[in-house]
Design a protein around this motif. Structure first.
Motif, short mmCIF file in Angstrom:
data_model
loop_
_atom_site.label_atom_id
_atom_site.label_comp_id
_atom_site.label_asym_id
_atom_site.label_seq_id
_atom_site.Cartn_x
_atom_site.Cartn_y
_atom_site.Cartn_z
N ALA A 50 51.71 -16.17 -34.29
CA ALA A 50 50.65 -16.84 -33.52
C ALA A 50 50.33 -18.21 -34.10
CB ALA A 50 49.40 -15.96 -33.48
N GLN A 51 50.33 -18.33 -35.42
CA GLN A 51 50.05 -19.63 -36.03
C GLN A 51 51.18 -20.63 -35.74
OE1 GLN A 51 48.66 -19.70 -40.08
NE2 GLN A 51 47.17 -18.07 -39.70
N THR A 52 52.42 -20.18 -35.80
CA THR A 52 53.54 -21.08 -35.51
C THR A 52 53.45 -21.58 -34.08
OG1 THR A 52 54.94 -19.97 -37.13
CG2 THR A 52 56.06 -21.29 -35.44
N ARG A 53 53.15 -20.71 -33.13
CA ARG A 53 53.02 -21.10 -31.73
C ARG A 53 51.90 -22.13 -31.56
NH1 ARG A 53 55.58 -19.03 -27.98
NH2 ARG A 53 55.93 -17.05 -29.05
N HIS A 54 50.75 -21.86 -32.17
CA HIS A 54 49.60 -22.77 -32.10
C HIS A 54 49.97 -24.13 -32.69
CE1 HIS A 54 45.67 -24.46 -33.19
NE2 HIS A 54 45.17 -23.70 -32.23
N ILE A 55 50.64 -24.12 -33.83
CA ILE A 55 51.04 -25.35 -34.50
C ILE A 55 52.03 -26.15 -33.66
CG2 ILE A 55 52.44 -26.20 -36.46
CD1 ILE A 55 51.10 -23.84 -38.08
N LEU A 56 53.03 -25.49 -33.11
CA LEU A 56 54.03 -26.21 -32.32
C LEU A 56 53.45 -26.74 -31.02
CD1 LEU A 56 57.20 -24.10 -33.13
CD2 LEU A 56 56.63 -26.40 -33.94
N HIS A 85 56.97 -14.35 -44.08
CA HIS A 85 56.65 -14.94 -42.78
C HIS A 85 57.82 -15.70 -42.17
CE1 HIS A 85 52.56 -13.83 -43.53
NE2 HIS A 85 52.46 -14.63 -44.57
N TYR A 86 58.92 -15.82 -42.90
CA TYR A 86 60.04 -16.64 -42.49
C TYR A 86 60.64 -16.21 -41.15
CZ TYR A 86 64.32 -19.45 -43.13
OH TYR A 86 65.35 -20.34 -42.99
N ALA A 87 60.93 -14.94 -40.96
CA ALA A 87 61.54 -14.44 -39.73
C ALA A 87 60.62 -14.63 -38.53
CB ALA A 87 61.94 -12.97 -39.87
N ALA A 88 59.34 -14.34 -38.69
CA ALA A 88 58.38 -14.50 -37.59
C ALA A 88 58.27 -15.97 -37.19
CB ALA A 88 57.02 -13.94 -37.99
N MET A 89 58.18 -16.85 -38.17
CA MET A 89 58.10 -18.28 -37.88
C MET A 89 59.36 -18.73 -37.15
SD MET A 89 59.47 -21.40 -38.94
CE MET A 89 60.19 -21.00 -40.52
N ASN A 90 60.54 -18.33 -37.65
CA ASN A 90 61.80 -18.75 -37.04
C ASN A 90 61.95 -18.26 -35.60
OD1 ASN A 90 63.27 -20.43 -38.78
ND2 ASN A 90 63.81 -18.69 -40.06
N ALA A 91 61.47 -17.07 -35.29
CA ALA A 91 61.58 -16.54 -33.93
C ALA A 91 60.82 -17.43 -32.94
CB ALA A 91 61.05 -15.11 -33.88
N VAL A 92 59.62 -17.83 -33.30
CA VAL A 92 58.83 -18.71 -32.43
C VAL A 92 59.43 -20.12 -32.44
CG1 VAL A 92 56.55 -19.73 -32.04
CG2 VAL A 92 56.75 -17.33 -32.74
N TYR A 93 59.80 -20.61 -33.59
CA TYR A 93 60.39 -21.95 -33.74
C TYR A 93 61.59 -22.10 -32.81
CZ TYR A 93 62.45 -25.96 -36.26
OH TYR A 93 62.99 -27.17 -36.60
N VAL A 118 51.17 -20.82 -42.26
CA VAL A 118 52.24 -21.73 -41.84
C VAL A 118 51.64 -23.14 -41.69
CG1 VAL A 118 53.93 -22.30 -40.03
CG2 VAL A 118 53.38 -19.91 -40.48
N GLU A 119 52.40 -24.13 -42.11
CA GLU A 119 52.07 -25.53 -41.83
C GLU A 119 53.37 -26.24 -41.50
OE1 GLU A 119 49.99 -29.49 -43.88
OE2 GLU A 119 49.86 -27.55 -44.88
#
Length: 128
Positions: A50-56, A85-93, A118-119
């Motif tokens: 959720a944080q990665t999505r919000h950030i992007l 958190h790497y896999a979750a971030m990469n999936a959204v990325y 995430v930042e």
């Protein structure tokens, strides 16, 4: 070289003295972006997806305000509080960068507030 600060309307007040982005010589530099809601609260504490999505989405708005799109992003700097958190971030990325991928690096580090995991900071070449 002249530069222009980019602070789209509705963004939360920065936590320090900086702009959300800066455009200079056809390049948009997006500051380190965190999952902060407009009221200053943390968006989805401890949730990397959720944080990665919000950030992007936030980065997308800054780049668009500078005259570009996410396709213009050439480099991302990614910071995680834990490699878990790497896999979750990469999936959204991967959803936001489906074609040619920007160059990037990813490091593990501490972030400014508990609950933030995430930042991401970006560079986009949008033309002159």
């Amino acid at each position: 070289m002249p530069k222009t600060a980019i602070n789209p309307p509705g963004f939360p007040k920065p936590l320090a003295p900086y702009s959300s982005g800066t455009k200079a010589d056809g390049i948009v530099y997006v500051s380190g972006t965190l999952a902060i809601n407009p009221d200053g609260s943390i968006h989805a504490p401890d949730d990397a997806s959720a944080q990665t999505r919000h950030i992007l989405e936030t980065i997308k708005k800054v780049v668009e305000a500078g005259g570009g799109t996410l396709d213009d992003v050439t480099f991302n700097h990614i910071f995680l509080t834990d490699w878990a958190h790497y896999a979750a971030m990469n999936a959204v990325y991967a959803e936001y960068f489906p074609g040619e991928k920007p160059a990037r690096f990813c490091i593990q580090c501490g972030l400014v507030k508990p609950g933030l995991v995430v930042e991401i900071a970006s560079v986009a070449h949008v033309g002159r």
